[in-house]
Design a protein around this motif. Structure first.
Motif, short mmCIF file in Angstrom:
data_model
loop_
_atom_site.label_atom_id
_atom_site.label_comp_id
_atom_site.label_asym_id
_atom_site.label_seq_id
_atom_site.Cartn_x
_atom_site.Cartn_y
_atom_site.Cartn_z
N HIS A 1 0.84 -1.19 0.00
CA HIS A 1 0.00 0.00 0.00
C HIS A 1 0.88 1.24 0.00
N CYS B 1 2.26 1.83 -3.30
CA CYS B 1 1.22 2.25 -4.21
C CYS B 1 0.95 3.74 -4.04
N VAL B 2 0.88 4.14 -2.78
CA VAL B 2 0.62 5.54 -2.51
C VAL B 2 1.77 6.39 -3.05
S1 SF4 Z 1 -2.79 2.71 -3.14
FE1 SF4 Z 1 -4.67 2.54 -4.21
S2 SF4 Z 1 -4.28 1.09 -5.84
FE2 SF4 Z 1 -2.67 0.88 -4.39
S3 SF4 Z 1 -3.34 -0.74 -3.06
FE3 SF4 Z 1 -3.94 1.16 -2.14
S4 SF4 Z 1 -5.97 1.47 -2.84
FE4 SF4 Z 1 -5.10 -0.07 -4.16
#
Ligand code: SF4
Ligand code: SF4
Ligand code: SF4
Ligand code: SF4
Ligand code: SF4
Ligand code: SF4
Ligand code: SF4
Ligand code: SF4
Lengths: 144, 338, 417, 132
Positions: C401, C404-405
């Motif tokens: 996560h 991703c962020v």
């Molecule tokens: S940042 Fe967005 S795309 Fe990535 S895992 Fe979290 S919710 Fe999903």
């Protein structure tokens, strides 16, 4: 025991090493009524232990390479390896991607290559016929 | 009972020779029927299917292949199981009347023994599954056990119901096939009893695909769920033995249905007295009966159904089939009172 | 005996090479006897670095064929969304006729894909005859696809600025003939799937995804619609020729009057969508305007335009499995894409899998799993491989996560700049 | 039960199978192929390909000007340029049969043929490297 006995009762195990599924669905199509390879004694089996033929698709993603090798080793001798689809032959559209360690013949020995992206079902049947010829020739030369 | 009057050694020889012949015949017809089964199923599915002799080719092929023994398994047990499975399947054949003749070992065992023996091949599969120490095989083995225990009950109900009814018309041991053949169930009962007998026949027809592990009861081997289940680790000769045992078992089960419900022979009806022609006619008639039962209880059911879940299958056997079997039993009983 | 002996739970890895799954993926099932206590989905077995290739090696035209091979089954869907994204980014608008041809091929794909799914689903529950029946019937649409596009599977129809092949007047009768064939057997298929006792036993109340869960887990496509979430990109944000056609999302209550969200409802939705697709193709044939099929037929020119273009674009398409989104960013002077991000429907739907499977039986896994019609090959683009050491690391959700962020932030910075 | 009706009907119908290349596996494939070559046996043909099917690529060496546009669009790098001759050669084993090179070639030196049965023991066999 002759290789010829194997020829007409080929049991195939299908392994996907990272294909796009195009080839995999054509392999399934080969089993359906229109092509019906069961008439040649070919069956798709669920365990490499039962297999005589490995049908390999996909360009061999890094994570799949050890598994491909293991499946090859689990398959009892004598066995035939058929690679279906351009990405298994040469990487196809995925060539030179960082996560690929293929093509297939870099990992395990390959007997018959089937170009096509994906090959038509009949092309896969033709490849099986090529495998038959290979088995027959090997038998003539006394290889087991 | 003719055997016992002869000298002991002669009987032994006769039994051994007879068993070998039966084993060969059983293997041959088991494979042949499997071939027919596959051919017909294929045609029903709109395709050509393999040649009828395909099962023979499969066996020959398996025998030519390497037999791999998995690491970590109990290797002697792993190898013994297919052998036991095959031997017991053949043994079963010697206790069941086939080809319109009496059972080879008729004097040595009855229906109760058969009920016991029928468990052993499944048990061999289960033990073989556990011995392969593969998670798929373990789940498969558990399922086979559940299935086995489930169909055993309705099977017993059906067999006992018939024997019990026959025991009311004769003093001879009703658990012996010749008695069953002498007093075919249909001839003993009135209209209500016929309905009851049909219920019992139905029970047995549904038990058959379970016993021979065909869809919808092939849960223990369910290819899509647990990758060939019990047999995942088997290859080469060991797999061939299981394959062969499986086809013989199917032949045995169907012969059992035939022996219990259709013990009729054709030769007396069309008046053939001479031994040789009578044997031929009866054998052919028997093979036809086997085919018909097989077509309904194996081929049609397996092509027209999806696989059951283990809970559904055991429900069908333990509750539904047992109930139907009991209803059959009660109807036969009512028939006697009326 | 069950409770005493099988009390302990143990984990069964299903996959990555497993006959129930056409493709490599791993489900770690925690089971108690036959009952599933917990599920973990492990993906990343077939990562091929598609987006990386698109950003480092290929020009936008080469990417069409790469996008096509994200997934061999929806191989119209990905090029469709991709070319829309590029057109959006570069300000190209395809001719109207091309939009209709795009819709026709996309609907042909939906028919073949749903039929394929129906066969696979039947296979999963051991109903071989139905598998054979459906796949035999499917060959007709495969023939039609081959007739229209030149290949049974990879269609290679899409081009930036239009389509590569016209559908001519002479081809109409053959297309109509195939549609008539499907109309004639539709009721039979419906009876086979919806009225069969064993199928009902295996599909009803199995793998239930409630409406709330579907909304919470952001399910898409037939999986969402079967749970009563009437979303469909063709309806909600009509694009291409769909804008003229007024598509309505298909939910199971159209047929049954109620929504359960089980496997059975997913069968209903897909069956009805086959019919819907046939109607769409028919209307497209009737209403297709004449004209060119490419905004710019000279590909060398297109490449030049794209090299000079600057901007970002998004393409959304309702694939057979749900919404597929492609995002691209073009930088002037750069031959490859600056950014390419694909969001495939199965990745989204996989989030629903633990909810769908939990509490079920092992025997329900294949059919319940298959009922979302997973297309694994498009979900496996995000495996973490350290390129220096070749070591794989299993990442926790938190780490992922965080990454991703960070990536989102990086991308948005790039945009603002 | 609809399916039982269908099954029993199909039992009596001719199967939907196309008997390519023969109904069953021949005992000796080598002899089988020999006899076909001699014309003693007839092969059941595969299902016909439609017009404009995308099969194996063909190359007209004379027409080719060596402009290299095809290399630029080929998604698989299946085309190799031979600088000394200013010509190309195409590796079918790599090709994904997209025909994008055919579209872009300014002099129509490239085309897709009907040929699709291409399996081989050697992926670099002569038949699979198109040079003329
Ligand atoms: S940042 Fe967005 S795309 Fe990535 S895992 Fe979290 S919710 Fe999903
Ligand atoms: S050869 Fe082509 S169709 Fe086949 S798996 Fe590879 S990319 Fe897909
Ligand atoms: S979901 Fe499965 S079938 Fe669909 S494209 Fe992906 S891999 Fe192919
Ligand atoms: S969304 Fe699914 S079906 Fe579509 S291309 Fe991706 S994986 Fe394939
Ligand atoms: S890490 Fe993920 S987003 Fe980045 S290139 Fe690879 S697949 Fe694409
Ligand atoms: S980076 Fe953006 S999209 Fe991702 S969690 Fe934060 S705000 Fe949401
Ligand atoms: S057909 Fe496509 S993959 Fe093959 S050589 Fe031409 S451009 Fe390359
Ligand atoms: S595009 Fe045509 S002319 Fe140019 S190099 Fe390729 S084949 Fe030759």
């Amino acid at each position: 025991m002759s290789l010829n006995t194997i020829k007409r009762a080929l049991w195939a195990y299908h392994i996907n090493t990272g294909s796009c599924n195009g080839c995999d669905i054509e392999i399934l199509a080969v089993l359906t009524p229109r092509y019906d390879v069961e008439r040649f004694g070919i069956r798709l089996v669920g365990s490499p232990r039962h297999a005589d033929v490995l049908l390999v698709t996909g360009p061999v993603a890094r994570q799949m390479a050890p598994r491909l090798k293991r499946v090859y080793e689990q398959t009892p001798d004598p066995k035939v390896v058929i690679v279906v689809g351009s990405c298994g032959l040469e990487g196809g559209v995925f060539y030179e991607s960082y996560n690929l360690v293929g093509p297939v013949d870099q990992i395990i020995p390959v007997d018959v290559y089937v170009p096509g992206c994906p090959p038509r079902p009949e092309a896969i049947i033709e490849a099986v016929a090529k495998a038959w010829v290979k088995l027959e020739q090997a038998e003539k030369q006394g290889v087991t | 009972m003719d055997w016992s009057s002869n000298s002991y050694s002669l009987t032994t020889v006769a039994i051994v020779v007879g068993s070998i012949i039966l084993a060969l015949l059983g293997a041959f017809f088991g494979l042949l029927y499997r071939g027919i089964d596959r051919k017909l199923a294929a045609h029903m599915q709109g395709r050509i299917g393999p040649p009828i002799i395909q099962p023979f080719r499969d066996i020959r092929k398996l025998l030519a292949k390497e037999s791999i023994i998995p690491d970590g398994g109990l290797s002697w047990l792993f190898q013994a199981c297919p052998f036991i499975c095959l031997v017991v399947s053949i043994l079963l054949l010697t206790y069941i009347p086939v080809f319109g003749q009496r059972a080879l070992l008729e004097g040595y065992g009855d229906l109760v023994l058969i009920l016991y023996l029928l468990i052993i091949p499944s048990l061999a599969l289960v033990v073989g599954g556990f011995a392969s120490s593969s998670p798929f095989a373990t789940v498969g083995a558990q399922r086979e056990m559940v299935i086995m225990m489930s169909y055993e009950f309705p099977l017993a109900v059906a067999i006992i119901a018939i024997a019990w009814r026959i025991s009311h018309v004769t003093d001879i041991n009703p658990f012996i096939f010749s008695t069953v053949a002498q007093y075919p169930i249909w001839n003993q009962v009135g209209p209500v009893g016929v309905i009851g007998s049909l219920a019992l026949l139905f029970t047995l027809l549904v038990v058959t695909p379970g016993e021979v592990a065909k869809v919808p009861f092939d849960i223990a081997e369910a290819e899509t769920e647990i990758a060939g289940g019990l047999l995942v680790e088997y290859s080469g000769r060991n797999l061939a033995l299981f394959y062969l045992a499986d086809t013989i078992r199917a032949f045995v089960m169907v012969s059992l249905v035939v022996a219990l419900f259709f013990p009729y022979n054709l030769s007396p009806v069309i008046g053939i007295g001479a031994t040789a022609p009578a044997v031929i006619v009866d054998s052919l008639f028997f093979l036809l009966k086997v085919f018909l039962v097989m077509f309904i209880s194996v081929i049609l059911i397996r092509t027209a159904m999806a696989r059951f879940k283990i809970s559904q299958a055991s429900y069908i056997y333990i509750i539904a089939m047992t109930l139907i079997g009991l209803v059959g039993l009660i109807l036969i009983h009512v028939d006697m009172i009326v | 005996m069950k409770n005493e002996e099988m009390e302990t739970t143990y984990t069964i890895p299903v996959g990555p090479i497993h006959p129930a799954l056409k493709e490599p993926i791993r489900l770690d099932l925690k089971v108690d006897g036959e009952r599933i206590v917990d599920v973990d989905v492990v993906v990343g077995q077939v990562h091929r670095g598609i987006e990386w290739l698109g950003m480092n090696r290929n020009n936008p035209i080469q990417n069409i064929y790469l996008a096509e091979r994200v997934c061999g089954i929806c191989n119209i869907s990905h090029p469709f969304a991709y070319v829309m994204a590029v057109e959006h980014a570069a300000g190209i608008s395809p001719p109207e006729r091309a939009e209709y041809i795009r819709a026709i091929t996309a609907e042909m794909e939906r028919i073949h894909s749903h039929l394929l799914w129906a066969g696979v689903a039947a296979h999963e529950i051991g109903f071989e005859s139905v598998f054979y029946l459906v796949w035999r019937v499917r060959e007709k649409i495969m023939d039609l696809i081959e007739y229209v596009t030149g290949n049974r599977v990879t269609k290679a129809m899409f081009q930036i600025g239009g389509v590569r092949r016209d559908i001519t007047e002479e081809q109409f009768p053959r297309i109509r003939k195939t549609l008539d064939y499907y109309k004639s057997i539709f009721d039979q298929l419906k009876t086979v799937f919806l009225d069969d006792r064993t199928i009902r036993m295996r599909a009803k109340n199995v793998g239930v995804l409630k409406r709330e869960d579907a909304l919470k887990l952001l399910a898409v496509g037939p999986t969402a619609r079967a749970s009563g979430v009437a979303k469909d990109v063709r309806q909600d944000q009509a694009y291409s020729a769909y804008a003229d056609l007024d598509i309505k999302a298909v939910t199971p209550d159209i047929l049954t009057g109620s929504i359960v969200g089980d496997v059975y409802d997913r069968i209903i939705v897909r069956l009805l969508e086959i019919k819907q697709s046939m109607e769409i193709i028919e209307r497209c044939l009737e209403e297709m305007p004449p004209g060119a099929i490419l905004a710019e037929p000279k590909m060398a020119k297109v490449l030049n335009t794209l090299k000079k273009a600057e901007g970002e674009g998004v393409g959304r398409h309702e694939a057979p499995r749900g919404e597929v989104i492609h995002y691209v960013r073009l930088e002037a002077g750069r031959e490859t894409l600056a950014t390419w991000k694909i969001r495939a429907p199965t990745y989204v739907n996989l989030m629903s899998i633990p909810t769908i499977l939990k509490g079920g039986q092992i025997a329900d896994v294949p059919i319940a799993f298959a009922s979302i019609d997973p297309c694994i090959s498009c979900t496996n683009r995000a495996m973490v491989v350290d390129r220096k050491t070749n070591e794989k690391s299993i990442m926790t959700y938190e780490e992922l996560h965080q990454l991703c962020v960070e990536k989102t932030r990086r991308l948005s910075n790039g945009l603002v700049k | 039960m609809e399916i039982v009706k269908i099954l029993l009907k199909q039992l009596l119908q001719t199967p939907a199978t196309n008997k390519f290349p023969a109904k069953y596996a021949p005992k000796s494939t080598i002899k089988f192929l020999d006899r076909i070559k001699k014309g003693e046996l007839k092969l059941t043909p595969p299902i016909a390909v439609p017009p404009r099917f995308r099969g194996k690529i063909s190359y007209n060496r004379e027409k080719c000007t060596g402009c290299q546009l095809c290399l630029k669009v080929c998604p698989t790098k299946a085309i190799e340029f031979i600088p000394e001759e200013k010509k190309v050669k195409i590796f079918v084993a790599r090709c994904c049969f997209c025909a994008q090179c055919v579209d872009i070639c300014p002099v129509d030196a490239l085309a897709m043929t009907d040929e699709f049965m291409l399996s081989s023991y050697d992926k670099y066999a002569d038949e699979l490297v198109v040079t003329k």
